[in-house]
Design an enzyme around this catalytic site. Sequence first.
Site, PDB file in Angstrom:
ATOM      1  N   ASP A 103       0.815  -1.194   0.041  1.00  0.00           N
ATOM      2  CA  ASP A 103      -0.142   0.025   0.004  1.00  0.00           C
ATOM      3  C   ASP A 103       0.898   1.238  -0.045  1.00  0.00           C
ATOM      4  O   ASP A 103       2.213   1.224   0.335  1.00  0.00           O
ATOM      5  CB  ASP A 103      -1.095   0.065   1.160  1.00  0.00           C
TER       6      ASP A 103
ATOM      7  N   HIS B 171      -7.376  -5.384  10.182  1.00  0.00           N
ATOM      8  CA  HIS B 171      -7.207  -4.854   8.622  1.00  0.00           C
ATOM      9  C   HIS B 171      -5.799  -5.443   8.280  1.00  0.00           C
ATOM     10  O   HIS B 171      -4.754  -5.748   8.793  1.00  0.00           O
ATOM     11  CB  HIS B 171      -7.370  -3.533   8.394  1.00  0.00           C
TER      12      HIS B 171
ATOM     13  N   GLU C 275      -9.770  -2.037   5.194  1.00  0.00           N
ATOM     14  CA  GLU C 275     -10.327  -1.619   6.460  1.00  0.00           C
ATOM     15  C   GLU C 275     -11.569  -2.621   6.692  1.00  0.00           C
ATOM     16  O   GLU C 275     -11.984  -3.130   5.797  1.00  0.00           O
ATOM     17  CB  GLU C 275     -10.578  -0.269   6.605  1.00  0.00           C
TER      18      GLU C 275
ATOM     19  N   ASP D  28      -7.498  -3.397  14.446  1.00  0.00           N
ATOM     20  CA  ASP D  28      -8.845  -3.729  13.957  1.00  0.00           C
ATOM     21  C   ASP D  28      -9.062  -4.802  12.734  1.00  0.00           C
ATOM     22  O   ASP D  28      -9.936  -4.954  12.247  1.00  0.00           O
ATOM     23  CB  ASP D  28      -9.365  -2.174  13.406  1.00  0.00           C
TER      24      ASP D  28
HETATM   25  P1  PGA Z   1       2.249  -1.874  12.595  1.00  0.00           P
HETATM   26  O1  PGA Z   1       1.075  -1.438  11.413  1.00  0.00           O
HETATM   27  O2  PGA Z   1       3.082  -2.952  11.868  1.00  0.00           O
HETATM   28  O3  PGA Z   1       2.930  -0.428  12.737  1.00  0.00           O
HETATM   29  O4  PGA Z   1       1.421  -2.161  13.761  1.00  0.00           O
HETATM   30  C1  PGA Z   1       0.415  -2.624  10.694  1.00  0.00           C
HETATM   31  C2  PGA Z   1      -0.767  -2.362  10.156  1.00  0.00           C
HETATM   32  O5  PGA Z   1      -1.396  -1.139  10.415  1.00  0.00           O
HETATM   33  O6  PGA Z   1      -1.001  -2.840   8.843  1.00  0.00           O
END
Ligand code: PGA
Length: 279
Positions: free
Chosen positions: A72, A143, A148, A141
């Site tokens: 992304d 995702h 999302e 959450d």
């Molecule tokens: P993080 O992010 O590795 O910084 O916890 C993961 C995400 O939000 O996909």
Amino acid sequence: MRLVILNDPNEVAEWAARYVKKRIQDFQPGPEKYFVLGLPTGSTPYGMYQKLIEFYRAGKISFKYVKTFNMDEYVNLPRDHPESYHYYMFNNFFKHIDIDPKNAHVLDGNAPDLIQECNKYEKEIADAGGVDLFIGGIGPDGHIAFNEPGSSLLSRTRVKTLAQDTLQANARFFGNDIGKVPKQALTVGVGTVMDAREVMILITGSHKAFALYKAIEEGINHMWTVSAFQQHPQTFIICDEDSTMELRVKTVKYFKALSDVHQKLIEESSSVDQFRTLH
Ligand code: PGA
């Protein structure tokens, strides 16, 4: 599914990097046969990139015949902004290894036509022969990439508006000012990741414990998009102790009892065939 439970984030980073190294070595990539990796950004995979750089410097791995596709990128954030995923990937990984820059793909969140950019990305993945190993992280959450809650589990690469939870979680990277977090991103879809031949998801920290529980102990649900990988035939979840806090004791015991089997998956001597039979 395999759940590999390790003590802490350092062990998760080491295990993940050793697995990537082994898969690339076993694949024996060359000019006619590239290994295709899907890659995440964020704090969770950072240690894995450090280890891979270490392996590269020690001459244990080469990325010369590897193509990468990142998951992304934010929309409208300049490429050289320290929080852009272009910046993250270049500074934390690509500039330290021997990958040919033309083989390191990151979605362009500043493209004049974002829909066309997303469609082009899907085509580039297909032209590369599909992803051999897609590595991902998740948000609290649930995702995966920026899919999302409520995203279609068949979704493809597209523009996505970020959820409030994600904006809040990412505000820490923007001086704790939620107003500065880009509201949209380009992201591969759940379906795009599902098409990969293997998927390895890294999960660490107690703040992800509920998401891990939703990912594996309850049904597939588009409100927890990572749960879609219950239907993927070759999914690994590599997690630390803290993230297992919401799981049943029975689940944790079962997968911990497989730790010898999991260890074999990253041993230099075992062959691809052995991997196949272990699944
Ligand atoms: P993080 O992010 O590795 O910084 O916890 C993961 C995400 O939000 O996909």
